[in-house]
Design a protein around this motif. Structure first.
Motif, PDB file in Angstrom:
ATOM      1  N   LEU A  97       4.994  -1.561 -10.718  1.00  0.00           N
ATOM      2  CA  LEU A  97       5.932  -2.625 -10.366  1.00  0.00           C
ATOM      3  C   LEU A  97       7.223  -2.075  -9.778  1.00  0.00           C
ATOM      4  N   GLN A  98       7.409  -0.755  -9.923  1.00  0.00           N
ATOM      5  CA  GLN A  98       8.590  -0.119  -9.347  1.00  0.00           C
ATOM      6  C   GLN A  98       8.127   0.933  -8.343  1.00  0.00           C
ATOM      7  N   LYS A  99       8.634   0.846  -7.144  1.00  0.00           N
ATOM      8  CA  LYS A  99       8.201   1.760  -6.095  1.00  0.00           C
ATOM      9  C   LYS A  99       8.518   3.201  -6.476  1.00  0.00           C
ATOM     10  N   ASP A 100       7.487   4.057  -6.310  1.00  0.00           N
ATOM     11  CA  ASP A 100       7.602   5.496  -6.582  1.00  0.00           C
ATOM     12  C   ASP A 100       7.986   5.794  -8.030  1.00  0.00           C
ATOM     13  N   ALA A 101       7.535   4.921  -8.949  1.00  0.00           N
ATOM     14  CA  ALA A 101       7.765   5.186 -10.372  1.00  0.00           C
ATOM     15  C   ALA A 101       7.020   6.448 -10.781  1.00  0.00           C
ATOM     16  N   LEU A 102       7.593   7.224 -11.665  1.00  0.00           N
ATOM     17  CA  LEU A 102       7.004   8.513 -12.019  1.00  0.00           C
ATOM     18  C   LEU A 102       5.905   8.387 -13.070  1.00  0.00           C
ATOM     19  N   ASP A 103       6.147   7.627 -14.118  1.00  0.00           N
ATOM     20  CA  ASP A 103       5.223   7.642 -15.252  1.00  0.00           C
ATOM     21  C   ASP A 103       4.522   6.316 -15.514  1.00  0.00           C
ATOM     22  N   THR A 104       5.098   5.193 -15.105  1.00  0.00           N
ATOM     23  CA  THR A 104       4.521   3.896 -15.443  1.00  0.00           C
ATOM     24  C   THR A 104       3.698   3.361 -14.276  1.00  0.00           C
ATOM     25  N   PHE A 105       2.396   3.229 -14.498  1.00  0.00           N
ATOM     26  CA  PHE A 105       1.545   2.631 -13.474  1.00  0.00           C
ATOM     27  C   PHE A 105       0.313   2.039 -14.135  1.00  0.00           C
ATOM     28  N   TYR A 106      -0.407   1.208 -13.388  1.00  0.00           N
ATOM     29  CA  TYR A 106      -1.537   0.463 -13.933  1.00  0.00           C
ATOM     30  C   TYR A 106      -2.769   0.717 -13.072  1.00  0.00           C
ATOM     31  N   GLN A 109       0.807  -1.220   0.000  1.00  0.00           N
ATOM     32  CA  GLN A 109       0.000   0.000   0.000  1.00  0.00           C
ATOM     33  C   GLN A 109       0.842   1.272   0.000  1.00  0.00           C
ATOM     34  N   ASN A 110       2.087   1.140   0.254  1.00  0.00           N
ATOM     35  CA  ASN A 110       3.009   2.271   0.133  1.00  0.00           C
ATOM     36  C   ASN A 110       2.535   3.476   0.950  1.00  0.00           C
ATOM     37  N   GLY A 111       2.065   3.197   2.158  1.00  0.00           N
ATOM     38  CA  GLY A 111       1.630   4.271   3.056  1.00  0.00           C
ATOM     39  C   GLY A 111       0.140   4.464   3.134  1.00  0.00           C
ATOM     40  N   GLY A 112      -0.614   3.775   2.285  1.00  0.00           N
ATOM     41  CA  GLY A 112      -2.067   3.939   2.295  1.00  0.00           C
ATOM     42  C   GLY A 112      -2.760   2.913   3.159  1.00  0.00           C
ATOM     43  N   ASP A 124       6.653 -18.082  -7.439  1.00  0.00           N
ATOM     44  CA  ASP A 124       7.303 -16.773  -7.358  1.00  0.00           C
ATOM     45  C   ASP A 124       6.380 -15.737  -6.708  1.00  0.00           C
ATOM     46  N   THR A 125       6.994 -14.619  -6.280  1.00  0.00           N
ATOM     47  CA  THR A 125       6.258 -13.495  -5.695  1.00  0.00           C
ATOM     48  C   THR A 125       6.488 -12.244  -6.543  1.00  0.00           C
ATOM     49  N   ILE A 126       5.387 -11.565  -6.860  1.00  0.00           N
ATOM     50  CA  ILE A 126       5.458 -10.304  -7.603  1.00  0.00           C
ATOM     51  C   ILE A 126       4.867  -9.218  -6.722  1.00  0.00           C
ATOM     52  N   THR A 127       5.557  -8.088  -6.612  1.00  0.00           N
ATOM     53  CA  THR A 127       5.103  -6.996  -5.754  1.00  0.00           C
ATOM     54  C   THR A 127       4.617  -5.823  -6.589  1.00  0.00           C
ATOM     55  N   PHE A 128       3.397  -5.369  -6.272  1.00  0.00           N
ATOM     56  CA  PHE A 128       2.857  -4.128  -6.838  1.00  0.00           C
ATOM     57  C   PHE A 128       2.836  -3.075  -5.739  1.00  0.00           C
ATOM     58  N   TYR A 129       3.196  -1.848  -6.113  1.00  0.00           N
ATOM     59  CA  TYR A 129       3.209  -0.747  -5.157  1.00  0.00           C
ATOM     60  C   TYR A 129       2.106   0.248  -5.506  1.00  0.00           C
ATOM     61  N   ALA A 130       1.421   0.729  -4.488  1.00  0.00           N
ATOM     62  CA  ALA A 130       0.438   1.788  -4.710  1.00  0.00           C
ATOM     63  C   ALA A 130       1.168   3.049  -5.171  1.00  0.00           C
ATOM     64  N   LYS A 131       0.653   3.656  -6.239  1.00  0.00           N
ATOM     65  CA  LYS A 131       1.261   4.896  -6.730  1.00  0.00           C
ATOM     66  C   LYS A 131       0.453   6.067  -6.205  1.00  0.00           C
ATOM     67  N   TRP A 132       1.130   7.012  -5.581  1.00  0.00           N
ATOM     68  CA  TRP A 132       0.476   8.175  -4.978  1.00  0.00           C
ATOM     69  C   TRP A 132       0.964   9.466  -5.615  1.00  0.00           C
ATOM     70  N   PHE A 133       0.021  10.385  -5.787  1.00  0.00           N
ATOM     71  CA  PHE A 133       0.367  11.754  -6.174  1.00  0.00           C
ATOM     72  C   PHE A 133       0.279  12.604  -4.918  1.00  0.00           C
ATOM     73  N   GLU A 134       1.391  13.175  -4.544  1.00  0.00           N
ATOM     74  CA  GLU A 134       1.434  13.934  -3.297  1.00  0.00           C
ATOM     75  C   GLU A 134       0.932  15.364  -3.518  1.00  0.00           C
ATOM     76  N   VAL A 135       0.015  15.781  -2.666  1.00  0.00           N
ATOM     77  CA  VAL A 135      -0.491  17.153  -2.683  1.00  0.00           C
ATOM     78  C   VAL A 135       0.331  17.968  -1.693  1.00  0.00           C
ATOM     79  N   LYS A 136       1.012  18.987  -2.196  1.00  0.00           N
ATOM     80  CA  LYS A 136       1.903  19.776  -1.347  1.00  0.00           C
ATOM     81  C   LYS A 136       1.378  21.202  -1.198  1.00  0.00           C
ATOM     82  N   LYS A 137       1.399  21.679   0.011  1.00  0.00           N
ATOM     83  CA  LYS A 137       1.000  23.070   0.226  1.00  0.00           C
ATOM     84  C   LYS A 137       2.155  23.975  -0.190  1.00  0.00           C
ATOM     85  N   PRO A 138       1.880  24.913  -1.095  1.00  0.00           N
ATOM     86  CA  PRO A 138       2.963  25.801  -1.533  1.00  0.00           C
ATOM     87  C   PRO A 138       3.376  26.773  -0.438  1.00  0.00           C
TER      88      PRO A 138
END
Length: 653
Positions: free
Chosen positions: A68-77, A30-33, A92-106
């Motif tokens: 399939l790659q943690k914190d990948a920028l452009d490739t996700f499913y 879940q990569n933090g979720g 075998d074991t295959i790992t999927f990571y949750a991809k998150w878009f971080e909302v940052k306060k400017p």
């Protein structure tokens, strides 16, 4: 195991030369979720379909999918994606990571938020909307310090959606129905690209959703973006509350917008508000999603008691609705504004007018097409006072009902000057070069013209077509036209039969007057002459010139060479009277085929040649008419007729 959840997923692997199957483990990190819910199907060794339907949650983040790659920028499913798996063996074991878009306060500098990337742009929206752990703020100041890219390559060259919509980050408008935006966004010459929203059930979608109090957008561009929604869909501001001031300066939008009610820059403006658009424009594709009510190249619609100013701005976006009879009622398209006043029929007739509309040095350059009404600059106007100055339409206009080169319908007071239409006009009801329908109005037009061809067609007997070069149908109005002209051909189509329409105005009306003007391309100054060539010339025309023939072609009012050799231009330029000064006219004989409004006078005119020729004696019982030296029709020489206003003189040599 820590914060990780292990999920066993068995898959059948179809082997080319074997019937055996493999099973392997998929690990969803879940990569933090939190709060993962999923549904899965069998996988093959080469492809797998993910069916995780509900996104997991994480405070201050937007879930985008799995990678399939943690914190990948452009490739996700995303759910339903077919993805390439690495080579696997049984167990075998295959790992999927949750991809998150971080909302940052400017961060703020001198009290103004500095927006450097998409994360901070969403942070601005979260701050205004009070979403997640962001503390709500009002009266915001924000500045872009870089070009912002939210999604890449959203549109193709035809402004259609090019990207995979499932992988696009959906836009969250700044301000919503509970948390309105007020303040300023200064683009400082930067652009925002890749905004995307697609939900036909939701309205008020734009960079800024709901606006309140005062909103300023300055020096900002929105490009390569795509919005679909129900109503109040626009590039910069979706909708306003009442008593709101909106100013858009030095800014532009190039994107695709689809909504039942939509505007290129601004959507619905509620009553008692003010909107100023200066040195700004829209381009792209503006159309409807399902039903359609109003579309405006710059502004969708404006409520009563408001003040609107559009200066040095233009639309070059293709604005259209489906050309279908079932959608013809209450469909309005305007090159700059869909409609002004009479918002949604909420107000009584006495309350439906806005206070002021000013359109100056502005234009529509693009084709407009509607299943209902079309106005080159504005669809409908209900205004106590309007000014259209130095403005024009060059786009081709097509409507199933009424079409006006500049305005389709107006009610109120208007001054129009130095404005024109050059686009081809075609409609199935009332069509006119400048304004198609005028009701309860006081209209003053000067130094304006039409050069576009005007066609009104018969919709199978449903409505009789009416076409005219400048003004269409009048109802209880006063109209004054001076120093203006029509050069476009004017036609009315009845199936396979085509008739010439009116050169200047469609109907004889005691409330209309034309001075020091002319028409060519249509044989008639007004349609009453169709059946009454020798009727008394109405008081509505003074020093007005036009080519016309009787039914047997025996009488010429003004021959074509009178317009080309400078004769008509000289008479126009020499006219003075009732506040009308003809010195605005000019013509360079041999270069200009007709008089023009350049104020240069007549160059190359030889007054020694007679241009208004003496009429040959008519044959017995032939129809004929008498004209004075200025080409004005003189009534039948009968004492019961009023002709003392005209002095019959021999041609000047």
């Amino acid at each position: 195991m820590m914060n990780k959840v292990w999920i066993l997923l068995f898959a059948l692997v179809a082997m080319v030369n074997a019937a055996d199957s493999l099973s392997f483990v998929i690990h969803a990190d879940q990569n933090g979720g939190t709060g993962l819910k999923y549904e899965y199907k069998n996988c093959t060794a080469t492809k797998c379909i993910l069916f995780w339907q509900d996104s997991i949650k994480r405070e201050g983040y937007i879930f985008q999918g799995w990678t399939l790659q943690k914190d990948a920028l452009d490739t996700f499913y995303v759910a339903g994606s077919r993805i390439e798996l690495p080579s696997v063996a049984d167990g075998d074991t295959i790992t999927f990571y949750a991809k998150w878009f971080e909302v940052k306060k400017p961060k703020k500098v001198n009290g103004c938020y500095q927006i450097a990337n998409a994360n901070e742009l969403y942070g601005l929206a979260y701050t205004v909307n009070g979403q997640d752990s962001f503390e709500e703020e009002s009266n915001i100041c924000a500045e872009l310090i870089a070009d912002i890219v939210v999604n890449k390559n959203v549109l193709d060259s035809k402004d259609s959606l090019a990207a995979d919509a499932k992988r696009l980050l959906q836009w969250l408008p700044i301000g919503n129905s509970y948390h309105h935006f007020s303040g300023r966004i200064n683009g400082k010459g930067h652009t925002i690209s890749g905004l995307y929203f697609d939900n036909s059930q939701q309205g008020v979608i734009a960079l800024v959703g709901y606006a309140k109090d005062s909103v300023i957008i300055d020096s900002l561009g929105i490009v390569d973006s795509y919005f679909v929604g129900e109503n109040s869909i626009a590039g910069f501001v979706g909708g306003t509350s009442t008593h709101t001031k909106v100013a858009i300066n030095n800014s532009y939008v190039h994107m695709t917008i689809k909504g039942n009610m939509a505007g290129g820059l601004v959507g619905m403006v509620r009553d008692s508000s003010s909107v100023s658009v200066s040195r700004s424009h829209y381009s792209g594709l503006l159309t409807h999603y399902n039903k359609v009510y109003e579309l405006g190249g710059l502004i969708e619609c404006v409520g009563p008691k408001s003040v609107i100013q559009i200066k040095d701005s233009y639309n070059e976006g293709y604005v259209y609705t489906s050309y279908h009879e079932s959608l013809s009622d209450s469909v309005i398209v305007g090159g700059l504004i869909g409609s002004v006043g009479e918002l949604s029929g909420i107000f009584t007739p006495n309350e439906k007018y806005i206070d002021t509309l000013i359109i100056e040095n502005s234009c529509n350059k693009a084709p407009l097409e509607s299943s209902g009404e079309v106005g080159g600059l504005v669809g409908r106007i209900f205004s106590k006072y309007s000014v259209i100055k130095n403005s024009y339409n060059t786009g081709e206009l097509n409507g199933l009902t009424s079409v006006g080169g500049l305005v389709e319908y107006m009610s109120g007071t208007m001054v129009m000057s130095n404005s024109y239409n050059s686009g081809a006009l075609r409609g199935g009801k009332k069509v006119a070069g400048l304004i198609a329908r005028i009701e309860d109005s006081d209209l003053n037009i000067s130094t304006s013209y039409n050069t576009g061809n005007v066609v009104a067609f018969d919709r199978g007997g449903y409505v009789s077509p009416d076409a005219s070069g400048l003004i269409g149908i009048l109802s209880e109005s006063k109209v004054k036209v001076a120093n203006s002209y029509n050069q476009g051909s004017v036609q009315e189509e009845y199936g396979e039969r085509t008739l010439k329409g009116a050169g200047l105005i469609k109907t004889q009306n005691v409330g209309a007057s034309f001075k020091n003007s002319y028409t060519v391309g249509s044989a008639l100054a007004y349609d009453a002459l169709l059946t009454c060539q020798n009727c008394e010339f109405p008081d509505m025309f003074e020093n007005v010139f036009y080519e016309t023939l009787t039914a047997d072609d025996s009488v010429v009012a003004h021959a074509p060479e009178d317009f080309t050799n400078g004769t008509i231009a000289y008479l126009l330029n020499s006219f003075r009277g009732d506040g009308v000064n003809g010195q605005v006219w000019g013509q360079k004989v041999g270069t200009d085929p007709y008089p023009v409004l350049n104020g240069a006078g007549v160059e190359g005119y030889n007054p020694g040649k007679t241009a208004i020729r003496a009429m040959k004696g008519p044959a017995k019982k032939a129809k004929f008419g008498i004209y004075d030296v200025k080409g004005r029709f003189i009534p039948n020489m009968n004492p019961r007729h009023r002709f003392q206003k005209f002095l019959l003189l021999p041609p000047q040599r």
